[in-house]
Scaffold this motif. Structure first.
Motif, mmCIF file in Angstrom:
data_model
loop_
_atom_site.group_PDB
_atom_site.id
_atom_site.type_symbol
_atom_site.label_atom_id
_atom_site.label_comp_id
_atom_site.label_asym_id
_atom_site.label_seq_id
_atom_site.Cartn_x
_atom_site.Cartn_y
_atom_site.Cartn_z
ATOM 1 N N ALA A 85 -16.293 -1.253 -3.357
ATOM 2 C CA ALA A 85 -14.939 -0.934 -2.901
ATOM 3 C C ALA A 85 -14.762 0.573 -2.997
ATOM 4 N N GLY A 86 -13.916 1.131 -2.136
ATOM 5 C CA GLY A 86 -13.625 2.556 -2.198
ATOM 6 C C GLY A 86 -12.605 2.863 -3.276
ATOM 7 N N ILE A 87 -12.715 4.041 -3.876
ATOM 8 C CA ILE A 87 -11.696 4.477 -4.832
ATOM 9 C C ILE A 87 -10.553 5.140 -4.062
ATOM 10 N N PHE A 88 -9.352 5.045 -4.597
ATOM 11 C CA PHE A 88 -8.153 5.520 -3.892
ATOM 12 C C PHE A 88 -8.240 7.014 -3.579
ATOM 13 N N MET A 89 -8.489 7.828 -4.597
ATOM 14 C CA MET A 89 -8.623 9.277 -4.411
ATOM 15 C C MET A 89 -10.088 9.639 -4.542
ATOM 16 N N GLN A 90 -10.674 10.065 -3.467
ATOM 17 C CA GLN A 90 -12.116 10.261 -3.413
ATOM 18 C C GLN A 90 -12.597 11.414 -4.294
ATOM 19 N N ASN A 91 -11.718 12.283 -4.729
ATOM 20 C CA ASN A 91 -12.107 13.421 -5.566
ATOM 21 C C ASN A 91 -11.836 13.213 -7.057
ATOM 22 N N TRP A 92 -11.156 12.119 -7.412
ATOM 23 C CA TRP A 92 -10.803 11.885 -8.816
ATOM 24 C C TRP A 92 -11.851 10.952 -9.425
ATOM 25 N N ILE A 93 -12.861 11.540 -10.013
ATOM 26 C CA ILE A 93 -13.972 10.775 -10.550
ATOM 27 C C ILE A 93 -13.735 10.382 -12.010
ATOM 28 N N ASP A 94 -13.229 11.314 -12.809
ATOM 29 C CA ASP A 94 -13.038 11.027 -14.227
ATOM 30 C C ASP A 94 -12.057 12.038 -14.798
ATOM 31 N N GLY A 95 -11.607 11.781 -16.011
ATOM 32 C CA GLY A 95 -10.741 12.726 -16.714
ATOM 33 C C GLY A 95 -9.310 12.698 -16.214
ATOM 34 N N PRO A 96 -8.476 13.592 -16.753
ATOM 35 C CA PRO A 96 -7.065 13.635 -16.353
ATOM 36 C C PRO A 96 -6.915 14.155 -14.929
ATOM 37 N N PRO A 97 -5.775 13.877 -14.296
ATOM 38 C CA PRO A 97 -5.578 14.344 -12.923
ATOM 39 C C PRO A 97 -5.379 15.846 -12.855
ATOM 40 N N THR A 98 -5.770 16.430 -11.736
ATOM 41 C CA THR A 98 -5.505 17.827 -11.402
ATOM 42 C C THR A 98 -5.110 17.865 -9.930
ATOM 43 N N PRO A 99 -4.491 18.941 -9.478
ATOM 44 C CA PRO A 99 -4.154 19.023 -8.048
ATOM 45 C C PRO A 99 -5.363 18.819 -7.140
ATOM 46 N N GLU A 100 -6.511 19.350 -7.547
ATOM 47 C CA GLU A 100 -7.704 19.205 -6.712
ATOM 48 C C GLU A 100 -8.203 17.755 -6.709
ATOM 49 N N LYS A 101 -8.170 17.095 -7.860
ATOM 50 C CA LYS A 101 -8.651 15.720 -7.943
ATOM 51 C C LYS A 101 -7.791 14.755 -7.139
ATOM 52 N N THR A 102 -6.504 15.032 -7.057
ATOM 53 C CA THR A 102 -5.605 14.093 -6.387
ATOM 54 C C THR A 102 -5.507 14.345 -4.887
ATOM 55 N N LYS A 103 -6.327 15.238 -4.363
ATOM 56 C CA LYS A 103 -6.473 15.354 -2.917
ATOM 57 C C LYS A 103 -7.531 14.350 -2.464
ATOM 58 N N GLY A 104 -7.594 14.105 -1.168
ATOM 59 C CA GLY A 104 -8.610 13.206 -0.653
ATOM 60 C C GLY A 104 -8.273 11.744 -0.820
ATOM 61 N N ALA A 105 -6.977 11.388 -0.727
ATOM 62 C CA ALA A 105 -6.581 9.979 -0.813
ATOM 63 C C ALA A 105 -6.882 9.274 0.503
ATOM 64 N N LEU A 106 -7.524 8.124 0.410
ATOM 65 C CA LEU A 106 -7.853 7.355 1.612
ATOM 66 C C LEU A 106 -6.589 6.891 2.327
ATOM 67 N N GLY A 107 -6.624 6.930 3.638
ATOM 68 C CA GLY A 107 -5.486 6.480 4.424
ATOM 69 C C GLY A 107 -4.325 7.443 4.420
ATOM 70 N N GLY A 108 -4.544 8.661 3.912
ATOM 71 C CA GLY A 108 -3.510 9.681 3.896
ATOM 72 C C GLY A 108 -4.117 11.033 4.190
ATOM 73 N N ASP A 109 -4.701 11.653 3.154
ATOM 74 C CA ASP A 109 -5.383 12.930 3.338
ATOM 75 C C ASP A 109 -6.588 12.802 4.269
ATOM 76 N N MET A 110 -7.186 11.626 4.289
ATOM 77 C CA MET A 110 -8.365 11.375 5.110
ATOM 78 C C MET A 110 -8.284 9.959 5.669
#
Length: 342
Positions: A85-110
């Motif tokens: 299955a795909g992960i919701f935010m393609q850049n958020w792999i681990d750890g706390p969220p950051t502005p960069e990690k929360t970009k790349g959301a499927l069906g929105g940013d991409m």
């Protein structure tokens, strides 16, 4: 390949069309999608209320599950035949969220998952639990991970009390995952029938807020005047005031949705003035939850597997995207709305 795409906003304007089948590049995997599921966010994206400036055309939907068909150079995590299955935010792999990690959301940013085939980075995928069908696995990426992190925000202990609002995807996953933790779960809904179905899943007590609007007082009574340890808030401004009245001192409100916007919404109470003083007096922890990381997804899947948890939803044909979105808009569904692709 066939895809559903947004060329202009509106459910009726969603297009069923052809696009070239993608080819995986270095570090990427090609996935044949077997099932997708819808979230309220997907409805907002299609209608244009989520991001009116969204670059179009866009393939919607963040949640889908399928089979790896091919991989690009350098891929080590996957091979053909793996169920993912795909992960919701393609850049958020681990750890706390950051502005960069929360970009790349499927069906929105991409582009999202509402397609016969998708190409994603190898770290943008997780293995799905063996006991789940593709249709069940497709419900996990957004709603289930959100519920998992809402429970984690409260550090809920066995015997604690959780309150859910309605019987949508996040609420029912919260119910199922909370029961795995040994928690007591209360629920409010506008439908006695849906409350009865939720009780079959383990809901301890339910209230029809249409017939008894003061569900905050009911929640206090159900907890002997102490209040609820955790409220998983899907409403927003239309329900937050009552959640603040129902939560215990030092308790947690996990804000996961905005179904009510700036007024009332489906299955929710009318807007009330926000009692800010209660946040202070009760020392409430108000925590925003926006899905989670790849590692959160993997951790949750372990619990899903160990608990033999089975998601709840309704399955529809691949050609029924408009009808499914209309059903979500009307609030007629119970659990997740799923489409089998093909």
């Amino acid at each position: 390949m066939r895809v559903w795409q947004i060329s202009s906003f509106g459910i009726d304007k969603l297009e069923f069309t052809e696009r070239p089948t993608p080819v995986p590049g270095p570090g990427e995997a090609l996935v044949k999608i077997h099932a997708i599921s819808f979230n309220y966010r997907d409805l907002m994206v299609v209608k244009g209320t989520y991001n009116p400036k969204l670059k179009l055309p866009r393939i919607p939907c963040s949640d889908g599950a399928g089979e790896v068909i091919a991989v690009g150079d350098g891929v080590s995590l996957w091979k053909a035949g793996d169920r993912v299955a795909g992960i919701f935010m393609q850049n958020w792999i681990d750890g706390p969220p950051t502005p960069e990690k929360t970009k790349g959301a499927l069906g929105g940013d991409m582009d999202g998952m509402l397609a016969e085939y998708v190409v994603l980075h190898e770290k943008g995928l997780v293995e799905v639990p063996e006991h789940l069908s593709y249709q069940e696995a497709a419900t996990l990426p957004c709603a289930a991970v959100t519920a998992w992190n809402a429970l984690a925000a409260a550090d809920l202990k066995p015997g604690g009390t959780v309150l859910i609002q309605g019987t949508g995807g996040v609420s029912l996953f919260t119910l199922q995952l909370a029961r795995l933790r040994g928690a007591r779960v209360l629920g409010v809904s506008s439908s006695d029938e849906k409350l009865e179905r939720a009780q079959e899943l383990g809901l301890d007590a339910g209230l029809n807020y249409k017939t008894t609007p003061d569900w905050a007082r009911w929640a206090m009574d159900e907890t002997d005047g102490e209040g609820v340890d955790l409220i998983v808030e899907v409403g927003g401004v239309g329900t937050l005031a009552r959640s603040l009245k129902a939560v215990k001192m030092g308790g947690t409100i996990a804000q996961v949705g905005v179904l009510t916007g700036s007024g009332s919404g489906p299955g929710l109470a009318p807007t009330e003035a926000l009692p800010v003083s209660l946040i202070l007096h009760k020392q409430v922890r108000l925590r925003g939850i926006y899905v989670g990381s790849r590692q959160d997804f993997r951790d949750m899947n372990k619990a899903v597997s160990l608990g033999n948890l089975r998601p709840v939803g309704e399955d529809f044909p691949w050609t029924h995207a408009r009808e499914v979105l209309a059903r979500m808009e009307n609030g007629a569904h119970f659990g997740k709305l799923v489409m089998s692709v093909g």
